[in-house]
Design an enzyme around this catalytic site. Structure first.
Site, mmCIF file in Angstrom:
data_model
loop_
_atom_site.group_PDB
_atom_site.id
_atom_site.type_symbol
_atom_site.label_atom_id
_atom_site.label_comp_id
_atom_site.label_asym_id
_atom_site.label_seq_id
_atom_site.Cartn_x
_atom_site.Cartn_y
_atom_site.Cartn_z
ATOM 1 N N LYS A 65 8.584 -48.846 -8.194
ATOM 2 C CA LYS A 65 8.951 -49.653 -7.018
ATOM 3 C C LYS A 65 9.221 -48.816 -5.771
ATOM 4 O O LYS A 65 8.954 -49.273 -4.660
ATOM 5 C CB LYS A 65 10.172 -50.531 -7.335
ATOM 6 C CG LYS A 65 9.846 -51.629 -8.334
ATOM 7 C CD LYS A 65 11.035 -52.526 -8.574
ATOM 8 C CE LYS A 65 10.712 -53.539 -9.667
ATOM 9 N NZ LYS A 65 11.802 -54.489 -9.885
ATOM 10 N N ASP A 101 12.835 -59.543 -5.644
ATOM 11 C CA ASP A 101 13.796 -59.487 -6.762
ATOM 12 C C ASP A 101 15.145 -60.108 -6.397
ATOM 13 O O ASP A 101 15.714 -60.901 -7.152
ATOM 14 C CB ASP A 101 14.033 -58.031 -7.188
ATOM 15 C CG ASP A 101 12.887 -57.478 -8.016
ATOM 16 O OD1 ASP A 101 12.175 -58.268 -8.661
ATOM 17 O OD2 ASP A 101 12.707 -56.246 -8.008
#
Ligand code: ATR
Length: 279
Positions: A65, A101
């Protein structure tokens, strides 16, 4: 047909291809969504090959990420604040990055589980990628003070600095966890149960109507959720709903409409029922 994928390592057991296939069926959109194994060293090359094959969008999971953030031509404000990208959108010859997220977690907690997060005194355990992904959204959702504890306290300090709200965000060493008082929301953002054992958490953390939330799901969430239940937590929630919600938000970035999530969530929950029961 446009191509989509999730990149990560390991990624073979990712539920994302199944979730996106379900969303595509529901929306009447034919999509090809695959899992592509790539580690930090091979990610850029795999992603370039994917773009050449017509890749229009991708999800990015562990351990990529931060690398994904670095390779984007531009990123959303929430991805910048999280220091991580979980959603890539092809834009001409470049990648645009977003992070769904945190909003996925907040949607799951407030929408699916009916938790009012406002003013909750909150403890975030962990200061790695998962913690960074959700902390800005929790603050934006109106939680009260946020305490961040981490085994390596310098990482808790760094995350607190990044969040930029010194009156509200308090980094602490994990060893001092017993001195922090009671909380109304405790979020496990460590990978401890994936590799070894969860740190011991004292009962003194448990406030009235406390929600215990693990960003993991499946076996990796079992020890923390067991602690939450044994300590009398009011709500115990694993990361399965967050997984589905962040996927829906990614889907919306690519296809312009946020899909219904209840059906696929129900299916996955039924399959994971032997491991955890989230309230
Ligand atoms: P992720 O992207 O899953 O957050 P990460 O960036 O490697 O992965 O972060 C893992 C987090 O779990 C960190 O907060 C880590 O603590 P350190 O920063 O001290 O390494 C935490 N963690 C992992 N194993 C742990 C353990 N056994 N006890 C306590 N914390 C642990």
């Amino acid at each position: 047909m446009k191509h989509y994928a999730v990149f990560g390592h390991p990624v073979a057991h990712s539920l994302s291809p199944r979730i996106h296939a379900a969303f595509g069926r529901e929306a009447g959109i034919a999509i090809d969504y695959q899992a592509i194994d790539a580690d930090v060293g091979s990610f850029r090359a795999r992603l370039s090959e994917f773009a050449v094959r017509g890749g229009a969008g991708a999800n990015v999971t562990l351990p990529l990420k931060q690398e994904a953030l670095a390779l984007c031509a531009d990123v959303t404000e929430r991805a910048r604040r999280a220091g991580a990208v979980n959603t890539l959108v092809r834009n001409g010859d470049d990648w645009h990055g977003d992070n769904t997220d945190g909003e996925g977690l907040v949607r799951d907690l407030t929408g699916r589980h009916g938790l009012d997060l406002r003013a909750r005194r909150t403890l975030l355990i962990g200061a790695g990628g998962a913690a960074r992904g959700v902390a800005p959204s929790l603050l934006d959702a109106g939680i009260g003070d946020l305490y961040i504890v981490n085994r390596t306290s310098s990482r808790a300090d760094a995350l607190a600095d990044l969040l930029g709200q010194p009156g509200r965000v308090h980094p602490r060493h994990l060893a001092d966890i017993g001195t922090l008082g009671e909380f109304e929301l405790v979020v496990n953002a460590t990978s401890a149960a994936r590799g070894g054992a969860m740190p011991v958490l004292p009962r003194s953390l448990v406030g009235r109507r406390m929600a215990a939330v693990d960003l993991n799901y499946g076996e990796a969430a079992t020890p923390f959720l067991a602690w939450g239940r044994a300590s009398g937590a009011y709500a115990v929630v694993d990361g399965l709903g967050m997984l589905v919600e962040q996927a829906a938000l990614s889907f919306a970035r690519w296809h312009g409409a946020r899909p219904e999530t209840d059906e696929i969530y129900g299916e996955l929950r039924a399959e994971h029922a032997h491991l955890v029961t989230a309230d």
